[in-house]
Scaffold this motif. Structure first.
Motif, short mmCIF file in Angstrom:
data_model
loop_
_atom_site.label_atom_id
_atom_site.label_comp_id
_atom_site.label_asym_id
_atom_site.label_seq_id
_atom_site.Cartn_x
_atom_site.Cartn_y
_atom_site.Cartn_z
N VAL A 133 0.83 -1.21 0.00
CA VAL A 133 0.00 0.00 0.00
C VAL A 133 0.86 1.25 0.00
O VAL A 133 0.53 2.26 -0.64
N PHE A 134 2.01 1.20 0.69
CA PHE A 134 2.90 2.36 0.76
C PHE A 134 3.98 2.32 -0.33
O PHE A 134 5.05 2.91 -0.19
N SER A 135 3.70 1.60 -1.41
CA SER A 135 4.50 1.63 -2.65
C SER A 135 5.90 1.05 -2.52
O SER A 135 6.81 1.45 -3.27
N PHE A 136 6.10 0.11 -1.63
CA PHE A 136 7.36 -0.62 -1.62
C PHE A 136 7.34 -1.69 -2.72
O PHE A 136 6.27 -2.18 -3.10
N GLY A 137 8.53 -2.04 -3.22
CA GLY A 137 8.62 -3.08 -4.23
C GLY A 137 8.18 -4.42 -3.67
O GLY A 137 8.14 -4.63 -2.46
N PHE A 138 7.90 -5.36 -4.57
CA PHE A 138 7.36 -6.65 -4.14
C PHE A 138 8.34 -7.40 -3.25
O PHE A 138 7.95 -7.98 -2.23
N GLU A 139 9.61 -7.41 -3.64
CA GLU A 139 10.60 -8.15 -2.84
C GLU A 139 10.78 -7.50 -1.46
O GLU A 139 10.88 -8.20 -0.45
N GLU A 140 10.83 -6.17 -1.41
CA GLU A 140 10.93 -5.49 -0.12
C GLU A 140 9.68 -5.76 0.71
O GLU A 140 9.77 -5.96 1.94
N ALA A 141 8.51 -5.78 0.06
CA ALA A 141 7.27 -6.06 0.78
C ALA A 141 7.27 -7.47 1.36
O ALA A 141 6.79 -7.71 2.47
N LEU A 142 7.82 -8.43 0.60
CA LEU A 142 7.93 -9.79 1.11
C LEU A 142 8.78 -9.85 2.38
O LEU A 142 8.43 -10.52 3.36
N LEU A 143 9.90 -9.14 2.36
CA LEU A 143 10.79 -9.15 3.52
C LEU A 143 10.15 -8.43 4.71
O LEU A 143 10.27 -8.88 5.86
N ILE A 144 9.47 -7.32 4.44
CA ILE A 144 8.76 -6.61 5.51
C ILE A 144 7.69 -7.51 6.12
O ILE A 144 7.51 -7.57 7.34
N GLY A 145 6.99 -8.25 5.27
CA GLY A 145 6.01 -9.19 5.79
C GLY A 145 6.66 -10.30 6.60
O GLY A 145 6.14 -10.72 7.64
#
Length: 414
Positions: A133-145
C-alpha cells in the motif's frame, strides 16, 4: 586555523567531540570517550525506561539516536559503530544458539509447529499488504512481511516471571513458539545472504544448503571430541571457560566466512553445537555479562546509524505496522492456542506476551541492508516499526500481566 588533513566525516567527529572536551577540560581518546558515552548514557536511559515501565532495548536504541549523527553527533565515528554492531550480532546469535537445545525443540515442536506456521502466514500477509500500500517493491514487501512474523524473545522472556518461565505451561508454550520463530529467522538470514552474495547462479542456494550441514558436522565433531573434554577438565577455572567459549564462537564464525557463509550463521551453529551438552547452561551463565554488554552495544549502534531525515517518510507506515502487530498477534495466537484445548485466560496471556515484533526483525533489516537486498527506506521502516511495537507491547504487558516490573503490587512477580 591549521588543516588537520581529516576527511569531512572525521572533521565532524572531531568538532563534536571537541565541544565536549572543552567542557570536560581534558583531551579524550575517541574510543574510550565513545564507550563512556554509551554506557553512562545507557545507565541514565535505563533508569528512565524502568520508571516508564519500558523495555531497556528501547532505551538503548533511543540513546543511539540521540548521541548519533542525526541529533547531537557526539558519537559520529562510523567505523567504530559498524564494528560494534557486527560483533554484537555475532555474540547475540551465539548466545541464542546456546539456548536452543535440539532435543527439547523437537519435543516442543509437535505441539506448536502448526500454530507458528499458520500465525506466520497471517502476520506475513498483513505486513506485506501494508508495505505494498505504501508503494514498496514486491521483494521489499515480502521481507517486511517476513519480519512481521517474529516476536521478541527478550521481551517475551524477560517480562515473564521466573516461576512462570520454568514451571508453568504458559512458559512452555512461549518458549516453543519463540524457538520455532528463531529457526525461521535463521533460515531467512541464510536466504538474504544468498541473495546478497552477488553470484548469479541457480546453484548458489543449493551450495549454501550443502555447506550448512557440513559446517554443523564440523562443529559437532570438534565439540564432542575436543571442546567438551577440555572444558570438563578445566571447568573450575572461570577465565578459561570464558576465553574458550569466545574463541569457539569467533573461530567457527571465521570458518563460516571461509566457506562462503556468514559469520553470524557460524556463531549460531557454534552455540547450537554446545547447546545439547551438559555444560551448555554453565557456559551460558558464564557469558551472561558478555551478552548484556553486547546487547547494549548492538542496540545503541542500531540507533546511532539511523538517519532521521531518511526515516521521517516511513514513520506513518511504521506506526501502522506496529499497530497491526499489537492488534493482530494477540487474538490470532489466542484463537490458535485455544484450538489445542488451552484455557482462554492462558491463551490470551500468551498472545499478549507475543504481540510485538522481534529483535530478530532488527537483525534481518541490518543484514538485508548490508547485502543490498533492501534499501534504506525499507530498513528504517522495519526498525521503527519494531521500536514502536516494543514500546506499546512493554507498556501493555506491565499494565495487565504479572511481570518483575509490574505497575500494580498484585502483578509484580519475579
Amino acid at each position: 586555523m591549521q588543516k588537520t588533513g581529516k576527511n569531512p566525516d572525521s572533521a565532524v567527529w572531531y568538532v563534536n567531540s571537541l565541544q565536549l572536551k572543552i567542557v570536560v577540560g581534558v583531551e579524550q581518546d575517541p574510543f574510550v570517550f565513545t564507550i563512556f558515552l554509551i554506557f553512562t548514557g545507557a545507565a541514565v536511559m535505563a533508569t528512565l525506561a524502568l520508571y516508564a515501565r519500558q523495555s531497556l532495548l528501547v532505551a538503548y536504541v533511543v540513546l543511539g539516536i540521540l548521541l548519533g549523527p542525526s541529533v547531537l553527533g557526539w558519537v559520529g565515528h562510523a567505523g567504530l559503530v559498524e564494528d560494534i554492531s557486527h560483533i554484537g550480532i555475532i555474540f547475540l546469535l551465539f548466545l541464542l544458539g546456546l539456548n536452543l537445545n535440539p532435543a527439547e525443540l523437537l519435543h516442543m515442536m509437535r505441539k506448536t509447529s502448526w500454530i507458528t506456521l499458520v500465525s506466520s502466514l497471517l502476520f506475513g500477509l498483513g505486513g506485506m499488504l501494508v508495505a505494498l500500500v505504501f508503494s514498496f517493491g514486491f521483494e521489499e514487501a515480502l521481507l517486511i512481511g517476513a519480519v512481521m512474523t517474529f516476536s521478541s524473545t527478550i521481551i517475551g522472556l524477560k517480562l515473564l516471571p521466573t516461576s512462570v518461565l520454568h514451571h508453568q505451561r504458559t512458559g512452555e508454550f512461549i518458549i516453543s513458539i519463540l524457538l520455532l520463530q528463531d529457526l525461521l529467522a535463521i533460515g531467512l538470514l541464510i536466504y538474504i545472504q544468498g541473495r546478497g552474495s552477488g553470484i548469479e547462479s541457480v546453484w548458489t542456494p543449493l551450495l549454501l544448503i550443502l555447506k550448512l550441514p557440513l559446517l554443523g558436522l564440523i562443529a559437532w565433531l570438534i565439540t564432542r571430541y575436543l571442546l567438551i573434554r577440555l572444558i570438563r577438565r578445566f571447568d573450575k577455572i572461570q577465565e578459561y571457560i570464558f576465553l574458550t567459549a569466545i574463541g569457539w564462537c569467533l573461530g567457527l564464525a571465521e570458518l563460516a566466512l571461509a566457506m562462503g557463509l556468514s559469520a553470524e550463521i557460524g556463531a549460531f551453529i557454534a552455540g547450537v553445537a554446545l547447546a545439547s551438552s551438559p555444560i551448555a547452561l554453565f557456559v551460558s551463565e558464564s557469558l551472561k555479562p558478555l551478552r548484556d554488554f553486547f546487547l547494549v552495544l548492538f542496540f545503541f549502534a542500531l540507533g546511532a546509524k539511523m538517519d532521521l531525515s531518511v526515516a521521517m517518510p516511513v514513520l506513518l507506515p511504521a506506526l501502522i505496522l506496529a499497530a497491526l502487530s499489537l492488534s493482530l498477534k494477540p487474538p490470532v495466537f489466542r484463537w490458535l492456542i485455544e484450538r489445542l484445548g488451552e484455557s482462554k485466560k492462558r491463551a490470551s496471556e500468551i498472545g499478549i506476551r507475543l504481540g510485538q515484533l522481534s529483535e530478530f526483525s532488527l537483525l534481518v533489516s541490518v543484514v538485508a541492508l548490508e547485502a543490498s537486498v533492501i534499501g534504506h527506506k525499507a530498513a528504517y521502516l522495519i526498525q521503527f516499526a519494531t521500536l514502536f511495537s516494543f514500546i506499546g507491547s512493554s507498556y501493555w504487558i506491565v499494565q495487565k500481566l504479572p511481570t518483575p516490573i509490574a505497575l500494580k503490587d498484585e502483578l509484580r512477580l519475579d
